[in-house]
Design a protein around this motif. Structure first.
Motif, mmCIF file in Angstrom:
data_model
loop_
_atom_site.group_PDB
_atom_site.id
_atom_site.type_symbol
_atom_site.label_atom_id
_atom_site.label_comp_id
_atom_site.label_asym_id
_atom_site.label_seq_id
_atom_site.Cartn_x
_atom_site.Cartn_y
_atom_site.Cartn_z
ATOM 1 N N ARG A 1 -3.050 2.621 -5.541
ATOM 2 C CA ARG A 1 -4.447 2.939 -5.858
ATOM 3 C C ARG A 1 -4.555 3.963 -6.979
ATOM 4 N NH1 ARG A 1 -8.869 2.520 -1.222
ATOM 5 N NH2 ARG A 1 -8.106 0.635 -0.227
ATOM 6 N N ARG A 2 -3.494 4.704 -7.192
ATOM 7 C CA ARG A 2 -3.579 5.707 -8.266
ATOM 8 C C ARG A 2 -3.682 5.055 -9.644
ATOM 9 N NH1 ARG A 2 1.788 4.866 -7.382
ATOM 10 N NH2 ARG A 2 3.361 5.541 -8.900
ATOM 11 N N PHE A 3 -3.330 3.768 -9.746
ATOM 12 C CA PHE A 3 -3.478 3.062 -11.025
ATOM 13 C C PHE A 3 -4.885 2.507 -11.199
ATOM 14 C CE2 PHE A 3 1.063 2.052 -9.796
ATOM 15 C CZ PHE A 3 1.620 3.027 -10.616
ATOM 16 N N GLN A 4 -5.692 2.497 -10.131
ATOM 17 C CA GLN A 4 -6.943 1.752 -10.173
ATOM 18 C C GLN A 4 -8.148 2.595 -9.813
ATOM 19 O OE1 GLN A 4 -6.485 -1.880 -7.893
ATOM 20 N NE2 GLN A 4 -4.664 -1.083 -6.890
ATOM 21 N N GLY B 1 11.621 10.584 1.803
ATOM 22 C CA GLY B 1 12.403 9.813 0.819
ATOM 23 C C GLY B 1 11.972 8.363 0.679
ATOM 24 N N LEU B 2 10.666 8.085 0.846
ATOM 25 C CA LEU B 2 10.219 6.693 0.826
ATOM 26 C C LEU B 2 9.985 6.129 -0.581
ATOM 27 C CD1 LEU B 2 7.700 6.683 3.834
ATOM 28 C CD2 LEU B 2 10.080 5.934 3.813
ATOM 29 N N GLN B 3 10.032 6.990 -1.581
ATOM 30 C CA GLN B 3 9.892 6.567 -2.985
ATOM 31 C C GLN B 3 8.592 5.809 -3.262
ATOM 32 O OE1 GLN B 3 13.612 6.447 -5.154
ATOM 33 N NE2 GLN B 3 14.381 5.104 -3.566
ATOM 34 N N LEU B 4 7.508 6.232 -2.635
ATOM 35 C CA LEU B 4 6.212 5.594 -2.911
ATOM 36 C C LEU B 4 5.786 5.816 -4.354
ATOM 37 C CD1 LEU B 4 4.130 6.504 0.282
ATOM 38 C CD2 LEU B 4 5.518 4.477 -0.146
ATOM 39 N N SER B 5 6.208 6.935 -4.915
ATOM 40 C CA SER B 5 5.804 7.224 -6.298
ATOM 41 C C SER B 5 6.472 6.274 -7.289
ATOM 42 C CB SER B 5 6.133 8.676 -6.655
ATOM 43 O OG SER B 5 7.513 8.877 -6.490
ATOM 44 N N LYS B 6 7.469 5.515 -6.821
ATOM 45 C CA LYS B 6 8.085 4.529 -7.726
ATOM 46 C C LYS B 6 7.422 3.161 -7.624
ATOM 47 C CE LYS B 6 12.574 6.543 -8.484
ATOM 48 N NZ LYS B 6 14.016 6.458 -8.220
ATOM 49 N N THR B 7 6.409 3.055 -6.769
ATOM 50 C CA THR B 7 5.719 1.768 -6.656
ATOM 51 C C THR B 7 5.059 1.456 -7.994
ATOM 52 O OG1 THR B 7 5.202 2.508 -4.436
ATOM 53 C CG2 THR B 7 4.202 0.468 -5.120
ATOM 54 N N LYS B 8 5.300 0.231 -8.489
ATOM 55 C CA LYS B 8 4.924 -0.090 -9.879
ATOM 56 C C LYS B 8 3.509 -0.640 -10.024
ATOM 57 C CE LYS B 8 9.371 -0.806 -12.079
ATOM 58 N NZ LYS B 8 10.332 -0.843 -10.959
ATOM 59 N N THR C 1 -13.231 -3.796 -6.944
ATOM 60 C CA THR C 1 -12.131 -4.627 -6.458
ATOM 61 C C THR C 1 -10.815 -3.898 -6.629
ATOM 62 O OG1 THR C 1 -13.354 -6.619 -7.065
ATOM 63 C CG2 THR C 1 -10.978 -6.859 -6.785
ATOM 64 N N ILE C 2 -10.023 -3.926 -5.558
ATOM 65 C CA ILE C 2 -8.720 -3.245 -5.561
ATOM 66 C C ILE C 2 -7.634 -4.293 -5.391
ATOM 67 C CG2 ILE C 2 -7.281 -1.692 -4.136
ATOM 68 C CD1 ILE C 2 -9.325 0.155 -4.669
ATOM 69 N N TRP C 3 -6.591 -4.202 -6.186
ATOM 70 C CA TRP C 3 -5.476 -5.134 -5.954
ATOM 71 C C TRP C 3 -4.430 -4.473 -5.081
ATOM 72 C CZ3 TRP C 3 -0.825 -3.261 -7.501
ATOM 73 C CH2 TRP C 3 -0.820 -2.336 -8.561
ATOM 74 N N GLN C 4 -3.716 -5.311 -4.343
ATOM 75 C CA GLN C 4 -2.646 -4.830 -3.465
ATOM 76 C C GLN C 4 -1.468 -5.774 -3.541
ATOM 77 O OE1 GLN C 4 -4.375 -4.521 0.508
ATOM 78 N NE2 GLN C 4 -4.933 -2.408 0.018
ATOM 79 N N HIS C 5 -0.294 -5.237 -3.193
ATOM 80 C CA HIS C 5 0.868 -6.114 -3.046
ATOM 81 C C HIS C 5 0.817 -6.754 -1.671
ATOM 82 C CE1 HIS C 5 2.606 -4.845 -6.794
ATOM 83 N NE2 HIS C 5 2.549 -3.566 -6.433
ATOM 84 N N ILE C 6 1.143 -8.022 -1.580
ATOM 85 C CA ILE C 6 1.089 -8.712 -0.284
ATOM 86 C C ILE C 6 2.295 -8.319 0.576
ATOM 87 C CG2 ILE C 6 1.166 -10.984 0.855
ATOM 88 C CD1 ILE C 6 -0.477 -12.007 -1.630
#
Ligand SMILES: [Zn+2]
Length: 457
Positions: A337-340, A398-405, A451-456
Protein backbone atom coordinates in the motif's frame (compact mmCIF):
# COMPACT_ATOMS: atom_id res chain seq x y z
CA UNK A 1 13.18 -6.76 29.31
CA UNK A 2 12.15 -10.04 30.99
CA UNK A 3 13.33 -13.53 30.14
CA UNK A 4 12.53 -16.97 31.49
CA UNK A 5 15.69 -18.36 33.05
CA UNK A 6 16.06 -22.14 33.07
CA UNK A 7 18.58 -21.69 35.88
CA UNK A 8 16.02 -20.26 38.32
CA UNK A 9 12.89 -21.53 36.54
CA UNK A 10 11.41 -18.04 36.72
CA UNK A 11 10.78 -15.11 34.44
CA UNK A 12 13.35 -12.54 35.52
CA UNK A 13 14.24 -8.99 34.66
CA UNK A 14 17.17 -9.10 32.25
CA UNK A 15 20.25 -7.33 33.57
CA UNK A 16 23.34 -7.65 31.37
CA UNK A 17 26.78 -7.62 32.97
CA UNK A 18 28.11 -4.72 30.96
CA UNK A 19 25.33 -2.93 29.04
CA UNK A 20 24.78 -2.07 26.28
CA UNK A 21 26.91 -5.10 25.41
CA UNK A 22 25.15 -8.47 25.73
CA UNK A 23 27.20 -11.63 25.38
CA UNK A 24 25.20 -14.47 23.87
CA UNK A 25 26.38 -18.02 23.23
CA UNK A 26 24.14 -20.42 21.31
CA UNK A 27 24.75 -24.10 20.61
CA UNK A 28 24.90 -24.58 16.86
CA UNK A 29 24.54 -27.45 14.42
CA UNK A 30 26.45 -30.70 14.09
CA UNK A 31 27.38 -30.65 10.45
CA UNK A 32 26.89 -34.19 9.21
CA UNK A 33 23.51 -33.63 7.55
CA UNK A 34 21.01 -30.94 6.50
CA UNK A 35 19.41 -29.32 9.57
CA UNK A 36 15.75 -30.31 9.81
CA UNK A 37 12.75 -28.15 10.52
CA UNK A 38 13.04 -28.69 14.29
CA UNK A 39 16.64 -27.46 14.23
CA UNK A 40 15.59 -24.40 12.24
CA UNK A 41 12.85 -23.50 14.70
CA UNK A 42 15.51 -23.39 17.42
CA UNK A 43 17.99 -21.40 15.32
CA UNK A 44 15.34 -18.89 14.17
CA UNK A 45 14.41 -18.36 17.82
CA UNK A 46 18.05 -17.48 18.55
CA UNK A 47 17.80 -14.88 15.80
CA UNK A 48 14.55 -13.50 17.29
CA UNK A 49 16.31 -13.06 20.62
CA UNK A 50 19.18 -11.18 18.98
CA UNK A 51 16.75 -8.98 17.03
CA UNK A 52 14.88 -8.15 20.23
CA UNK A 53 18.12 -7.21 21.95
CA UNK A 54 19.12 -4.98 19.03
CA UNK A 55 15.70 -3.29 18.89
CA UNK A 56 15.94 -2.72 22.66
CA UNK A 57 19.16 -0.76 22.22
CA UNK A 58 21.59 -3.49 23.27
CA UNK A 59 24.70 -4.45 21.33
CA UNK A 60 24.75 -8.24 21.30
CA UNK A 61 27.99 -10.09 20.77
CA UNK A 62 26.78 -13.42 19.49
CA UNK A 63 28.87 -16.57 19.23
CA UNK A 64 27.52 -19.81 17.74
CA UNK A 65 29.56 -22.97 17.42
CA UNK A 66 29.65 -25.37 14.51
CA UNK A 67 30.27 -28.93 15.68
CA UNK A 68 32.38 -30.24 12.84
CA UNK A 69 34.23 -32.87 14.82
CA UNK A 70 32.58 -36.24 15.09
CA UNK A 71 30.51 -36.53 18.16
CA UNK A 72 28.67 -39.69 18.82
CA UNK A 73 25.18 -40.76 17.87
CA UNK A 74 23.98 -40.49 21.44
CA UNK A 75 24.49 -37.45 23.66
CA UNK A 76 26.35 -39.76 26.02
CA UNK A 77 29.65 -41.13 24.80
CA UNK A 78 28.37 -44.29 23.21
CA UNK A 79 27.45 -45.19 19.67
CA UNK A 80 28.99 -44.34 16.35
CA UNK A 81 30.61 -41.11 15.26
CA UNK A 82 27.94 -39.28 13.22
CA UNK A 83 30.41 -37.63 10.86
CA UNK A 84 32.42 -40.80 10.26
CA UNK A 85 29.20 -42.73 9.66
CA UNK A 86 27.97 -40.22 7.06
CA UNK A 87 31.43 -40.11 5.44
CA UNK A 88 31.49 -43.89 5.05
CA UNK A 89 27.99 -43.82 3.58
CA UNK A 90 28.87 -41.12 1.03
CA UNK A 91 32.36 -42.49 0.29
CA UNK A 92 34.00 -39.25 1.45
CA UNK A 93 36.19 -38.19 4.36
CA UNK A 94 34.80 -36.74 7.57
CA UNK A 95 36.51 -33.46 6.58
CA UNK A 96 34.58 -33.35 3.28
CA UNK A 97 31.28 -33.96 5.05
CA UNK A 98 31.95 -31.30 7.69
CA UNK A 99 33.03 -28.74 5.12
CA UNK A 100 30.02 -29.36 2.85
CA UNK A 101 27.42 -29.10 5.62
CA UNK A 102 29.15 -26.13 7.32
CA UNK A 103 29.01 -24.21 4.04
CA UNK A 104 25.40 -25.25 3.57
CA UNK A 105 24.54 -24.04 7.07
CA UNK A 106 26.14 -20.62 6.56
CA UNK A 107 24.47 -20.20 3.15
CA UNK A 108 21.15 -21.08 4.77
CA UNK A 109 21.60 -18.49 7.54
CA UNK A 110 21.87 -15.86 4.83
CA UNK A 111 18.97 -17.27 2.86
CA UNK A 112 16.79 -17.19 6.01
CA UNK A 113 17.75 -13.55 6.62
CA UNK A 114 19.54 -14.24 9.90
CA UNK A 115 21.50 -11.64 11.74
CA UNK A 116 24.85 -13.36 11.28
CA UNK A 117 26.63 -14.18 14.57
CA UNK A 118 29.73 -12.13 15.39
CA UNK A 119 31.61 -15.43 15.46
CA UNK A 120 30.71 -18.79 13.94
CA UNK A 121 33.31 -20.98 15.57
CA UNK A 122 34.29 -24.40 14.29
CA UNK A 123 35.32 -27.03 16.82
CA UNK A 124 38.14 -28.28 14.57
CA UNK A 125 39.72 -24.80 14.61
CA UNK A 126 39.83 -24.86 18.41
CA UNK A 127 41.45 -28.16 19.32
CA UNK A 128 44.30 -26.43 21.21
CA UNK A 129 41.81 -24.46 23.33
CA UNK A 130 39.92 -27.66 24.16
CA UNK A 131 43.11 -29.49 25.14
CA UNK A 132 44.10 -26.53 27.26
CA UNK A 133 40.79 -26.57 29.11
CA UNK A 134 41.04 -30.33 29.73
CA UNK A 135 44.52 -29.75 31.17
CA UNK A 136 43.08 -27.17 33.56
CA UNK A 137 40.42 -29.65 34.65
CA UNK A 138 43.12 -32.30 35.05
CA UNK A 139 45.24 -29.98 37.22
CA UNK A 140 42.22 -29.38 39.45
CA UNK A 141 41.59 -33.12 39.84
CA UNK A 142 38.33 -33.37 37.87
CA UNK A 143 39.51 -35.98 35.36
CA UNK A 144 40.50 -39.64 35.23
CA UNK A 145 41.78 -41.92 32.55
CA UNK A 146 40.22 -45.18 31.38
CA UNK A 147 40.88 -47.40 28.36
CA UNK A 148 39.05 -45.29 25.80
CA UNK A 149 39.72 -41.77 27.00
CA UNK A 150 39.94 -39.03 29.60
CA UNK A 151 36.71 -38.58 31.53
CA UNK A 152 35.14 -35.93 33.74
CA UNK A 153 34.46 -37.17 37.26
CA UNK A 154 31.01 -35.70 37.94
CA UNK A 155 31.16 -36.69 41.63
CA UNK A 156 33.85 -34.00 42.09
CA UNK A 157 31.45 -31.24 41.02
CA UNK A 158 28.95 -30.98 43.84
CA UNK A 159 26.35 -28.98 41.86
CA UNK A 160 26.35 -31.49 38.99
CA UNK A 161 22.67 -32.46 39.06
CA UNK A 162 21.29 -29.04 40.02
CA UNK A 163 20.76 -27.42 36.64
CA UNK A 164 18.61 -30.22 35.27
CA UNK A 165 17.23 -31.42 38.62
CA UNK A 166 18.85 -34.79 38.00
CA UNK A 167 18.29 -37.49 40.59
CA UNK A 168 21.86 -38.75 40.80
CA UNK A 169 21.15 -41.42 43.44
CA UNK A 170 18.54 -42.98 41.25
CA UNK A 171 20.93 -42.92 38.31
CA UNK A 172 23.64 -44.52 40.42
CA UNK A 173 21.17 -47.30 41.23
CA UNK A 174 20.48 -47.80 37.53
CA UNK A 175 24.18 -47.86 36.74
CA UNK A 176 24.34 -51.58 36.02
CA UNK A 177 22.88 -50.88 32.58
CA UNK A 178 25.85 -48.54 32.01
CA UNK A 179 27.69 -49.51 28.84
CA UNK A 180 31.16 -48.56 30.00
CA UNK A 181 31.94 -50.39 33.27
CA UNK A 182 35.16 -48.41 33.80
CA UNK A 183 33.29 -45.14 34.34
CA UNK A 184 33.18 -44.14 37.99
CA UNK A 185 29.73 -42.54 37.84
CA UNK A 186 26.97 -43.03 35.28
CA UNK A 187 27.00 -39.36 34.25
CA UNK A 188 30.76 -39.11 33.76
CA UNK A 189 31.52 -38.06 30.22
CA UNK A 190 34.48 -38.07 27.85
CA UNK A 191 36.65 -34.99 27.54
CA UNK A 192 39.08 -36.68 25.18
CA UNK A 193 38.52 -39.96 23.35
CA UNK A 194 41.40 -42.07 22.10
CA UNK A 195 41.55 -43.17 18.48
CA UNK A 196 41.17 -46.92 18.19
CA UNK A 197 44.57 -48.64 18.00
CA UNK A 198 43.75 -50.69 14.93
CA UNK A 199 42.31 -47.88 12.77
CA UNK A 200 43.24 -44.38 11.68
CA UNK A 201 40.45 -41.85 11.96
CA UNK A 202 39.95 -39.03 9.40
CA UNK A 203 39.79 -36.58 12.27
CA UNK A 204 42.31 -37.09 15.03
CA UNK A 205 44.85 -34.96 16.84
CA UNK A 206 47.85 -35.32 19.11
CA UNK A 207 47.28 -34.54 22.74
CA UNK A 208 49.13 -34.92 26.05
CA UNK A 209 47.09 -38.12 26.58
CA UNK A 210 47.50 -39.70 23.16
CA UNK A 211 46.07 -39.41 19.66
CA UNK A 212 42.33 -38.90 19.63
CA UNK A 213 39.57 -36.34 19.45
CA UNK A 214 37.64 -34.14 21.88
CA UNK A 215 34.33 -35.10 23.46
CA UNK A 216 31.38 -33.05 22.28
CA UNK A 217 30.72 -30.89 25.32
CA UNK A 218 34.21 -29.46 25.79
CA UNK A 219 34.11 -27.43 22.55
CA UNK A 220 31.31 -25.18 23.80
CA UNK A 221 33.05 -24.51 27.12
CA UNK A 222 36.34 -23.76 25.37
CA UNK A 223 35.01 -21.54 22.59
CA UNK A 224 32.54 -19.71 24.81
CA UNK A 225 35.38 -18.85 27.21
CA UNK A 226 37.75 -17.83 24.41
CA UNK A 227 35.39 -15.38 22.70
CA UNK A 228 33.08 -14.25 25.49
CA UNK A 229 35.01 -14.68 28.73
CA UNK A 230 34.20 -16.63 31.87
CA UNK A 231 30.54 -15.59 32.25
CA UNK A 232 28.16 -14.81 29.42
CA UNK A 233 24.86 -12.98 29.74
CA UNK A 234 22.70 -15.49 27.86
CA UNK A 235 23.36 -19.08 26.82
CA UNK A 236 20.80 -20.73 24.53
CA UNK A 237 20.03 -24.15 23.21
CA UNK A 238 17.30 -26.68 22.62
CA UNK A 239 15.43 -28.09 25.60
CA UNK A 240 17.06 -31.48 24.99
CA UNK A 241 20.43 -29.90 25.82
CA UNK A 242 19.46 -29.38 29.46
CA UNK A 243 20.14 -32.79 31.08
CA UNK A 244 23.40 -33.68 29.34
CA UNK A 245 25.06 -31.11 27.11
CA UNK A 246 24.40 -27.96 29.13
CA UNK A 247 24.78 -29.77 32.44
CA UNK A 248 28.20 -30.90 31.23
CA UNK A 249 29.16 -27.47 29.88
CA UNK A 250 28.40 -26.00 33.30
CA UNK A 251 30.42 -28.73 35.04
CA UNK A 252 33.45 -28.13 32.82
CA UNK A 253 33.43 -24.34 32.76
CA UNK A 254 32.50 -23.68 36.36
CA UNK A 255 34.94 -26.27 37.71
CA UNK A 256 37.72 -24.24 36.07
CA UNK A 257 36.55 -20.66 36.66
CA UNK A 258 34.49 -20.95 39.85
CA UNK A 259 32.07 -18.50 38.18
CA UNK A 260 28.67 -19.00 36.55
CA UNK A 261 29.00 -19.95 32.89
CA UNK A 262 25.88 -17.92 32.10
CA UNK A 263 23.53 -15.68 34.03
CA UNK A 264 20.49 -16.54 31.89
CA UNK A 265 19.80 -19.86 30.18
CA UNK A 266 17.14 -19.98 27.50
CA UNK A 267 15.82 -23.17 25.89
CA UNK A 268 13.65 -23.64 22.86
CA UNK A 269 11.01 -26.32 23.34
CA UNK A 270 10.58 -29.39 21.11
CA UNK A 271 9.00 -29.19 17.69
CA UNK A 272 6.84 -32.10 16.69
CA UNK A 273 6.11 -33.07 13.13
CA UNK A 274 2.39 -33.78 13.20
CA UNK A 275 2.48 -35.57 16.59
CA UNK A 276 5.84 -37.25 16.27
CA UNK A 277 9.30 -36.40 17.46
CA UNK A 278 11.43 -35.30 14.50
CA UNK A 279 14.48 -37.44 14.00
CA UNK A 280 16.59 -38.79 11.24
CA UNK A 281 16.08 -42.33 12.52
CA UNK A 282 12.29 -41.96 12.17
CA UNK A 283 12.86 -40.75 8.61
CA UNK A 284 10.55 -37.77 9.11
CA UNK A 285 12.93 -34.87 8.67
CA UNK A 286 11.90 -31.87 6.57
CA UNK A 287 14.48 -29.42 5.23
CA UNK A 288 14.18 -25.81 4.09
CA UNK A 289 14.34 -27.07 0.53
CA UNK A 290 11.34 -29.36 1.12
CA UNK A 291 9.40 -26.31 2.27
CA UNK A 292 10.48 -24.29 -0.76
CA UNK A 293 9.56 -27.15 -3.10
CA UNK A 294 6.01 -26.90 -1.78
CA UNK A 295 6.00 -23.23 -2.79
CA UNK A 296 6.59 -21.57 0.60
CA UNK A 297 9.15 -18.86 1.16
CA UNK A 298 11.66 -18.73 4.01
CA UNK A 299 9.67 -15.75 5.37
CA UNK A 300 6.66 -18.03 5.67
CA UNK A 301 8.78 -20.35 7.79
CA UNK A 302 9.85 -17.41 9.96
CA UNK A 303 6.24 -16.36 10.45
CA UNK A 304 5.27 -19.93 11.33
CA UNK A 305 8.01 -20.00 13.99
CA UNK A 306 6.75 -16.70 15.43
CA UNK A 307 3.22 -18.07 15.69
CA UNK A 308 4.16 -20.23 18.69
CA UNK A 309 5.94 -19.25 21.87
CA UNK A 310 9.45 -20.67 22.14
CA UNK A 311 8.69 -22.29 25.51
CA UNK A 312 5.60 -24.15 24.30
CA UNK A 313 5.78 -27.36 22.36
CA UNK A 314 5.09 -26.47 18.73
CA UNK A 315 3.91 -28.63 15.90
CA UNK A 316 4.90 -28.43 12.29
CA UNK A 317 2.09 -29.40 9.93
CA UNK A 318 1.66 -28.67 6.25
CA UNK A 319 -1.72 -27.05 6.91
CA UNK A 320 -0.24 -24.72 9.55
CA UNK A 321 2.45 -23.52 7.16
CA UNK A 322 -0.29 -22.96 4.55
CA UNK A 323 -2.16 -20.70 6.97
CA UNK A 324 1.06 -18.91 7.94
CA UNK A 325 1.49 -18.23 4.24
CA UNK A 326 -1.99 -16.67 4.05
CA UNK A 327 -1.02 -14.43 6.95
CA UNK A 328 2.16 -13.40 5.19
CA UNK A 329 0.22 -12.54 2.01
CA UNK A 330 -1.96 -10.21 4.10
CA UNK A 331 1.15 -8.57 5.61
CA UNK A 332 2.74 -8.13 2.19
CA UNK A 333 -0.43 -6.64 0.79
CA UNK A 334 -0.34 -4.11 3.57
CA UNK A 335 3.30 -3.35 2.69
CA UNK A 336 2.50 -2.66 -0.99
CA UNK A 337 0.00 0.00 0.00
CA UNK A 338 2.93 2.33 0.44
CA UNK A 339 3.21 2.44 -3.37
CA UNK A 340 -0.44 3.38 -3.82
CA UNK A 341 -1.58 5.35 -0.84
CA UNK A 342 -0.46 8.38 1.11
CA UNK A 343 -3.48 9.37 3.11
CA UNK A 344 -3.92 11.96 5.81
CA UNK A 345 -4.27 9.53 8.73
CA UNK A 346 -1.23 8.86 10.83
CA UNK A 347 -1.74 5.81 13.02
CA UNK A 348 0.23 5.03 16.17
CA UNK A 349 2.80 2.36 15.35
CA UNK A 350 1.91 -1.15 16.54
CA UNK A 351 3.48 -2.12 19.85
CA UNK A 352 5.66 -5.06 18.94
CA UNK A 353 8.62 -4.45 21.23
CA UNK A 354 6.75 -4.78 24.56
CA UNK A 355 5.60 -8.35 23.87
CA UNK A 356 9.03 -9.28 22.51
CA UNK A 357 10.67 -7.88 25.64
CA UNK A 358 8.23 -9.98 27.66
CA UNK A 359 10.12 -13.27 27.24
CA UNK A 360 9.87 -13.16 23.44
CA UNK A 361 6.10 -13.34 23.28
CA UNK A 362 5.94 -13.63 19.50
CA UNK A 363 2.24 -14.66 19.33
CA UNK A 364 1.31 -11.45 21.21
CA UNK A 365 3.52 -9.37 18.91
CA UNK A 366 1.68 -10.82 15.90
CA UNK A 367 -1.69 -10.17 17.55
CA UNK A 368 -0.72 -6.52 18.12
CA UNK A 369 0.46 -6.20 14.53
CA UNK A 370 -2.81 -7.62 13.21
CA UNK A 371 -4.89 -5.32 15.38
CA UNK A 372 -2.96 -2.48 13.77
CA UNK A 373 -3.54 -3.97 10.29
CA UNK A 374 -7.29 -4.13 10.83
CA UNK A 375 -7.31 -0.45 11.70
CA UNK A 376 -4.96 0.46 8.85
CA UNK A 377 -6.87 -1.45 6.20
CA UNK A 378 -10.01 0.61 6.86
CA UNK A 379 -8.20 3.91 6.93
CA UNK A 380 -6.76 6.32 4.45
CA UNK A 381 -3.40 5.74 6.12
CA UNK A 382 -0.29 7.78 5.46
CA UNK A 383 2.68 6.29 3.67
CA UNK A 384 4.83 7.16 6.64
CA UNK A 385 2.65 5.13 9.02
CA UNK A 386 2.86 2.13 6.68
CA UNK A 387 6.63 2.37 6.41
CA UNK A 388 7.11 2.74 10.16
CA UNK A 389 5.02 -0.37 10.87
CA UNK A 390 6.75 -2.59 8.32
CA UNK A 391 10.18 -1.49 9.50
CA UNK A 392 9.24 -2.43 13.06
CA UNK A 393 8.08 -5.92 12.17
CA UNK A 394 10.99 -6.49 9.78
CA UNK A 395 13.51 -5.50 12.44
CA UNK A 396 11.97 -7.80 15.04
CA UNK A 397 10.85 -10.79 13.01
CA UNK A 398 12.95 -10.55 9.84
CA UNK A 399 9.96 -10.88 7.50
CA UNK A 400 11.42 -8.56 4.84
CA UNK A 401 8.09 -6.85 4.11
CA UNK A 402 10.01 -3.78 3.03
CA UNK A 403 11.37 -5.81 0.11
CA UNK A 404 7.89 -6.45 -1.25
CA UNK A 405 8.00 -5.10 -4.80
CA UNK A 406 5.93 -2.63 -6.69
CA UNK A 407 4.10 -3.70 -9.84
CA UNK A 408 5.41 -2.89 -13.31
CA UNK A 409 4.53 0.17 -15.44
CA UNK A 410 2.68 -2.13 -17.82
CA UNK A 411 0.57 -3.52 -14.96
CA UNK A 412 -0.13 -0.01 -13.70
CA UNK A 413 -1.31 0.94 -17.21
CA UNK A 414 -3.74 -2.00 -17.17
CA UNK A 415 -5.15 -0.81 -13.83
CA UNK A 416 -5.59 2.71 -15.23
CA UNK A 417 -7.32 1.32 -18.32
CA UNK A 418 -9.71 -0.63 -16.11
CA UNK A 419 -10.43 2.51 -14.10
CA UNK A 420 -11.23 4.34 -17.34
CA UNK A 421 -13.46 1.48 -18.55
CA UNK A 422 -15.35 1.56 -15.26
CA UNK A 423 -15.87 5.31 -15.48
CA UNK A 424 -17.21 4.82 -19.01
CA UNK A 425 -19.41 1.98 -17.65
CA UNK A 426 -17.77 -0.45 -20.10
CA UNK A 427 -18.24 -3.43 -17.77
CA UNK A 428 -17.10 -6.03 -20.28
CA UNK A 429 -13.75 -4.35 -20.82
CA UNK A 430 -13.38 -3.68 -17.10
CA UNK A 431 -13.88 -7.41 -16.36
CA UNK A 432 -11.45 -8.48 -19.11
CA UNK A 433 -8.76 -6.25 -17.67
CA UNK A 434 -9.39 -7.56 -14.17
CA UNK A 435 -8.94 -11.14 -15.42
CA UNK A 436 -5.79 -10.18 -17.26
CA UNK A 437 -4.36 -8.80 -14.01
CA UNK A 438 -5.42 -11.86 -12.00
CA UNK A 439 -3.36 -14.00 -14.35
CA UNK A 440 -0.40 -11.84 -13.30
CA UNK A 441 -1.15 -12.60 -9.62
CA UNK A 442 -2.72 -9.18 -9.04
CA UNK A 443 -6.17 -8.66 -7.60
CA UNK A 444 -8.04 -5.36 -7.32
CA UNK A 445 -9.88 -4.11 -4.30
CA UNK A 446 -12.29 -1.20 -4.65
CA UNK A 447 -12.19 0.78 -1.41
CA UNK A 448 -13.69 4.14 -0.35
CA UNK A 449 -10.15 5.53 -0.89
CA UNK A 450 -9.88 4.26 -4.46
CA UNK A 451 -8.84 1.03 -6.11
CA UNK A 452 -6.02 -0.85 -4.44
CA UNK A 453 -4.05 -3.64 -6.05
CA UNK A 454 -2.86 -6.66 -4.10
CA UNK A 455 -0.81 -9.76 -4.71
CA UNK A 456 -2.98 -12.88 -4.77
CA UNK A 457 -0.30 -15.18 -3.35
ZN1 LIG B 1 26.89 -26.34 23.29
Amino acid sequence: MHLYNTLTKKVEEFKPINPPEVKVYTCGPTVYDYPHIGNWFTFIRYDLLIRTLVSSGYKPKWVMNITDVGHLTSDADEGEDKLAKEAAKEGKTAWDIASFYSDYFITSLNKLNFIIPSQLTRATNHIAEQINLIQKLEAKGFTYRIDDGIYYDTSKFSKYGDFANLDLDEQQAGARIELNPQKKNPNDFALWKFSPREAKRDMEWDSPWGIGFPGWHIECSAMCMKYLGETVDIHCGGIDHIPIHHTNEIAQSEAVTGKPLANYWMHSNHILLEDQKISKSLGNTITIEDIETKGYSTETLRLLVAESHYRSQSKFRWDTIASANQRLVRYRNFAVRRFQQDGKTNLDAPDLISPMQDDLNTPQALANFEEFLSKAEDTNISKNSIETAIKLIDDLLGLQLSKTKNISQQQKALINDREKARNEKDWQRSDDLRHQLEKMNISLLDTPHGTIWQHIA
